[in-house]
Motif scaffolding. Structure first.
Motif, PDB file in Angstrom:
ATOM      1  N   THR A  96       0.753  -1.225  -0.033  1.00  0.00           N
ATOM      2  CA  THR A  96      -0.073  -0.119  -0.035  1.00  0.00           C
ATOM      3  C   THR A  96       0.806   1.230  -0.052  1.00  0.00           C
ATOM      4  OG1 THR A  96      -0.238   0.128   2.398  1.00  0.00           O
ATOM      5  CG2 THR A  96      -2.157  -1.035   0.938  1.00  0.00           C
ATOM      6  N   SER A  97       1.997   1.343   0.695  1.00  0.00           N
ATOM      7  CA  SER A  97       2.901   2.420   0.861  1.00  0.00           C
ATOM      8  C   SER A  97       3.409   2.701  -0.504  1.00  0.00           C
ATOM      9  CB  SER A  97       3.844   2.359   1.666  1.00  0.00           C
ATOM     10  OG  SER A  97       3.446   2.397   3.155  1.00  0.00           O
ATOM     11  N   LYS A  98       3.927   1.636  -1.364  1.00  0.00           N
ATOM     12  CA  LYS A  98       4.361   1.827  -2.736  1.00  0.00           C
ATOM     13  C   LYS A  98       3.157   2.351  -3.730  1.00  0.00           C
ATOM     14  CE  LYS A  98       8.121  -1.360  -2.363  1.00  0.00           C
ATOM     15  NZ  LYS A  98       8.674  -2.623  -2.616  1.00  0.00           N
ATOM     16  N   MET A  99       1.973   1.699  -3.706  1.00  0.00           N
ATOM     17  CA  MET A  99       0.993   2.073  -4.334  1.00  0.00           C
ATOM     18  C   MET A  99       0.581   3.580  -4.045  1.00  0.00           C
ATOM     19  SD  MET A  99      -1.321  -1.443  -4.055  1.00  0.00           S
ATOM     20  CE  MET A  99      -2.874  -0.729  -4.138  1.00  0.00           C
ATOM     21  N   ALA A 100       0.711   4.007  -2.813  1.00  0.00           N
ATOM     22  CA  ALA A 100       0.425   5.407  -2.417  1.00  0.00           C
ATOM     23  C   ALA A 100       1.302   6.279  -2.965  1.00  0.00           C
ATOM     24  CB  ALA A 100       0.230   5.678  -0.768  1.00  0.00           C
ATOM     25  N   PHE A 101       2.576   5.959  -3.000  1.00  0.00           N
ATOM     26  CA  PHE A 101       3.548   6.740  -3.684  1.00  0.00           C
ATOM     27  C   PHE A 101       3.305   6.872  -5.336  1.00  0.00           C
ATOM     28  CE2 PHE A 101       7.814   7.862  -5.170  1.00  0.00           C
ATOM     29  CZ  PHE A 101       8.173   8.937  -4.447  1.00  0.00           C
ATOM     30  N   GLN A 102       3.108   5.984  -5.704  1.00  0.00           N
ATOM     31  CA  GLN A 102       2.793   5.999  -7.149  1.00  0.00           C
ATOM     32  C   GLN A 102       1.559   6.625  -7.482  1.00  0.00           C
ATOM     33  OE1 GLN A 102       4.976   4.489  -9.461  1.00  0.00           O
ATOM     34  NE2 GLN A 102       3.645   5.812 -10.787  1.00  0.00           N
ATOM     35  N   THR A 103       0.573   6.639  -6.658  1.00  0.00           N
ATOM     36  CA  THR A 103      -0.481   7.448  -6.824  1.00  0.00           C
ATOM     37  C   THR A 103      -0.281   8.776  -6.681  1.00  0.00           C
ATOM     38  OG1 THR A 103      -2.124   5.711  -6.022  1.00  0.00           O
ATOM     39  CG2 THR A 103      -3.141   8.167  -6.071  1.00  0.00           C
ATOM     40  N   MET A 104       0.763   9.243  -5.796  1.00  0.00           N
ATOM     41  CA  MET A 104       1.171  10.523  -5.611  1.00  0.00           C
ATOM     42  C   MET A 104       1.804  11.034  -6.881  1.00  0.00           C
ATOM     43  SD  MET A 104       2.337  10.483  -1.787  1.00  0.00           S
ATOM     44  CE  MET A 104       2.895  12.310  -1.477  1.00  0.00           C
ATOM     45  N   ILE A 105       2.786  10.227  -7.511  1.00  0.00           N
ATOM     46  CA  ILE A 105       3.379  10.422  -8.789  1.00  0.00           C
ATOM     47  C   ILE A 105       2.145  10.684  -9.982  1.00  0.00           C
ATOM     48  CG2 ILE A 105       4.880   9.535 -10.666  1.00  0.00           C
ATOM     49  CD1 ILE A 105       6.243   8.431  -8.368  1.00  0.00           C
ATOM     50  N   ASP A 106       1.260   9.738 -10.143  1.00  0.00           N
ATOM     51  CA  ASP A 106       0.423   9.748 -11.157  1.00  0.00           C
ATOM     52  C   ASP A 106      -0.382  11.089 -10.938  1.00  0.00           C
ATOM     53  OD1 ASP A 106       1.340   7.342 -11.915  1.00  0.00           O
ATOM     54  OD2 ASP A 106      -0.181   6.244 -11.279  1.00  0.00           O
ATOM     55  N   SER A 107      -0.758  11.649  -9.972  1.00  0.00           N
ATOM     56  CA  SER A 107      -1.474  12.660  -9.750  1.00  0.00           C
ATOM     57  C   SER A 107      -0.863  14.003  -9.774  1.00  0.00           C
ATOM     58  CB  SER A 107      -2.048  12.654  -8.057  1.00  0.00           C
ATOM     59  OG  SER A 107      -2.766  11.642  -7.693  1.00  0.00           O
ATOM     60  N   GLY A 108       0.595  13.895 -10.221  1.00  0.00           N
ATOM     61  CA  GLY A 108       1.200  15.106 -10.573  1.00  0.00           C
ATOM     62  C   GLY A 108       2.049  15.757  -9.431  1.00  0.00           C
ATOM     63  N   LEU A 109       2.065  15.221  -8.488  1.00  0.00           N
ATOM     64  CA  LEU A 109       2.543  15.745  -6.998  1.00  0.00           C
ATOM     65  C   LEU A 109       4.080  15.919  -7.406  1.00  0.00           C
ATOM     66  CD1 LEU A 109       0.748  14.272  -4.115  1.00  0.00           C
ATOM     67  CD2 LEU A 109       0.332  16.595  -5.515  1.00  0.00           C
ATOM     68  N   ASN A 110       4.638  17.072  -6.986  1.00  0.00           N
ATOM     69  CA  ASN A 110       6.319  17.289  -7.150  1.00  0.00           C
ATOM     70  C   ASN A 110       6.968  16.396  -6.068  1.00  0.00           C
ATOM     71  OD1 ASN A 110       6.347  18.858  -4.883  1.00  0.00           O
ATOM     72  ND2 ASN A 110       5.781  20.706  -6.150  1.00  0.00           N
ATOM     73  N   LYS A 111       8.178  16.360  -6.149  1.00  0.00           N
ATOM     74  CA  LYS A 111       9.135  15.805  -5.168  1.00  0.00           C
ATOM     75  C   LYS A 111       8.864  16.239  -3.758  1.00  0.00           C
ATOM     76  CE  LYS A 111      13.129  13.911  -7.756  1.00  0.00           C
ATOM     77  NZ  LYS A 111      14.770  13.875  -7.776  1.00  0.00           N
ATOM     78  N   GLY A 112       8.829  17.310  -3.568  1.00  0.00           N
ATOM     79  CA  GLY A 112       8.563  18.127  -2.244  1.00  0.00           C
ATOM     80  C   GLY A 112       7.075  17.425  -1.429  1.00  0.00           C
ATOM     81  N   GLN A 113       6.083  17.433  -2.385  1.00  0.00           N
ATOM     82  CA  GLN A 113       4.634  17.182  -1.939  1.00  0.00           C
ATOM     83  C   GLN A 113       4.756  15.696  -1.596  1.00  0.00           C
ATOM     84  OE1 GLN A 113       2.912  18.807  -5.454  1.00  0.00           O
ATOM     85  NE2 GLN A 113       1.659  20.167  -4.159  1.00  0.00           N
ATOM     86  N   ARG A 114       5.700  14.837  -2.512  1.00  0.00           N
ATOM     87  CA  ARG A 114       5.764  13.494  -2.238  1.00  0.00           C
ATOM     88  C   ARG A 114       6.403  12.804  -1.031  1.00  0.00           C
ATOM     89  NH1 ARG A 114       6.837  13.383  -8.089  1.00  0.00           N
ATOM     90  NH2 ARG A 114       9.100  12.818  -7.774  1.00  0.00           N
ATOM     91  N   LYS A 115       7.257  13.910  -0.512  1.00  0.00           N
ATOM     92  CA  LYS A 115       7.752  13.574   0.875  1.00  0.00           C
ATOM     93  C   LYS A 115       6.910  13.809   2.033  1.00  0.00           C
ATOM     94  CE  LYS A 115      12.485  14.920  -0.865  1.00  0.00           C
ATOM     95  NZ  LYS A 115      13.569  15.835  -0.720  1.00  0.00           N
ATOM     96  N   ASN A 116       5.606  14.099   2.102  1.00  0.00           N
ATOM     97  CA  ASN A 116       4.855  14.416   2.896  1.00  0.00           C
ATOM     98  C   ASN A 116       4.398  12.839   3.361  1.00  0.00           C
ATOM     99  OD1 ASN A 116       2.676  14.814   4.618  1.00  0.00           O
ATOM    100  ND2 ASN A 116       1.812  16.303   3.163  1.00  0.00           N
ATOM    101  N   GLU A 122      -2.092   8.550   4.718  1.00  0.00           N
ATOM    102  CA  GLU A 122      -3.641   8.841   4.336  1.00  0.00           C
ATOM    103  C   GLU A 122      -4.241   7.973   3.176  1.00  0.00           C
ATOM    104  OE1 GLU A 122      -6.540  12.403   3.138  1.00  0.00           O
ATOM    105  OE2 GLU A 122      -5.070  12.824   4.673  1.00  0.00           O
ATOM    106  N   ILE A 123      -3.290   8.181   2.128  1.00  0.00           N
ATOM    107  CA  ILE A 123      -3.586   7.464   0.795  1.00  0.00           C
ATOM    108  C   ILE A 123      -3.688   5.834   0.954  1.00  0.00           C
ATOM    109  CG2 ILE A 123      -2.713   6.995  -1.497  1.00  0.00           C
ATOM    110  CD1 ILE A 123      -1.800  10.042  -1.432  1.00  0.00           C
ATOM    111  N   SER A 124      -2.461   5.498   1.848  1.00  0.00           N
ATOM    112  CA  SER A 124      -2.305   4.035   2.231  1.00  0.00           C
ATOM    113  C   SER A 124      -3.794   3.654   2.758  1.00  0.00           C
ATOM    114  CB  SER A 124      -1.266   3.680   3.212  1.00  0.00           C
ATOM    115  OG  SER A 124      -0.089   4.225   2.443  1.00  0.00           O
ATOM    116  N   ALA A 125      -4.366   4.470   3.694  1.00  0.00           N
ATOM    117  CA  ALA A 125      -5.440   3.833   4.254  1.00  0.00           C
ATOM    118  C   ALA A 125      -6.483   3.722   3.637  1.00  0.00           C
ATOM    119  CB  ALA A 125      -5.851   4.837   5.526  1.00  0.00           C
ATOM    120  N   THR A 126      -6.612   4.810   2.397  1.00  0.00           N
ATOM    121  CA  THR A 126      -7.879   4.784   1.361  1.00  0.00           C
ATOM    122  C   THR A 126      -7.714   3.579   0.671  1.00  0.00           C
ATOM    123  OG1 THR A 126      -7.668   7.384   1.364  1.00  0.00           O
ATOM    124  CG2 THR A 126      -8.911   6.219  -0.577  1.00  0.00           C
ATOM    125  N   ILE A 127      -6.390   3.007   0.153  1.00  0.00           N
ATOM    126  CA  ILE A 127      -6.069   2.059  -0.503  1.00  0.00           C
ATOM    127  C   ILE A 127      -6.574   0.658   0.142  1.00  0.00           C
ATOM    128  CG2 ILE A 127      -4.194   0.523  -1.591  1.00  0.00           C
ATOM    129  CD1 ILE A 127      -2.615   3.079  -2.375  1.00  0.00           C
TER     130      ILE A 127
END
Length: 136
Positions: A96-116, A122-127
């Motif tokens: 789920t953490s890897k999927m959440a990170f990929q979701t962040m990339i796919d959503s267009g979040l920049n590197k700084g935002q992806r470090k959050n 939160e995304i992992s809980a959603t998954i």
């Protein structure tokens, strides 16, 4: 109908996701400091009906429990005592953490935002929640 609430447990932060009242759509709700989780859940359940807690179950690739399961087991005991009328189910949370990170990339979040890390939780809980809904 009441909501389903998913928990991605961590020793520092806990990601929370919920369904709509019809239990169709999974949405990220927030991330809560682990030390504040029971206070948060008491407040949330006082205003929203929750039918079921879904707690992520981290497993290793060989299907054995991960090291974090010890902390989660303690959390589950207190969760059950604090909310005896709300059942708890476990959901496999591998990847789920890897999927959440990929979701962040796919959503267009920049590197700084992806470090959050809170957003990752939160995304992992959603998954976790979406996985449960899909398999029902």
């Amino acid at each position: 109908m009441a909501r389903l609430l998913a928990i991605d447990y961590g020793t520092k932060r806990i990601g929370i996701a919920v369904t709509d009242e019809l239990q169709i759509i999974a949405s990220g709700l927030t991330t809560v400091a682990t030390k504040d989780i029971y206070k948060f859940l008491k407040t949330y359940t006082s205003t929203e009906q929750v039918e079921l807690f879904l707690v992520g179950e981290p497993k290793q690739m060989n299907n054995e429990a991960s090291e974090s399961e010890v902390s989660i087991a303690k959390f589950l005991v207190t969760l059950e005592k604090t909310f005896p009328k709300i059942p708890i189910k476990r959901v496999d949370e591998r990847f789920t953490s890897k999927m959440a990170f990929q979701t962040m990339i796919d959503s267009g979040l920049n590197k700084g935002q992806r470090k959050n890390k809170a957003l990752v939780d939160e995304i992992s809980a959603t998954i976790i929640l979406q996985s449960y809904l899909y398999n029902q």
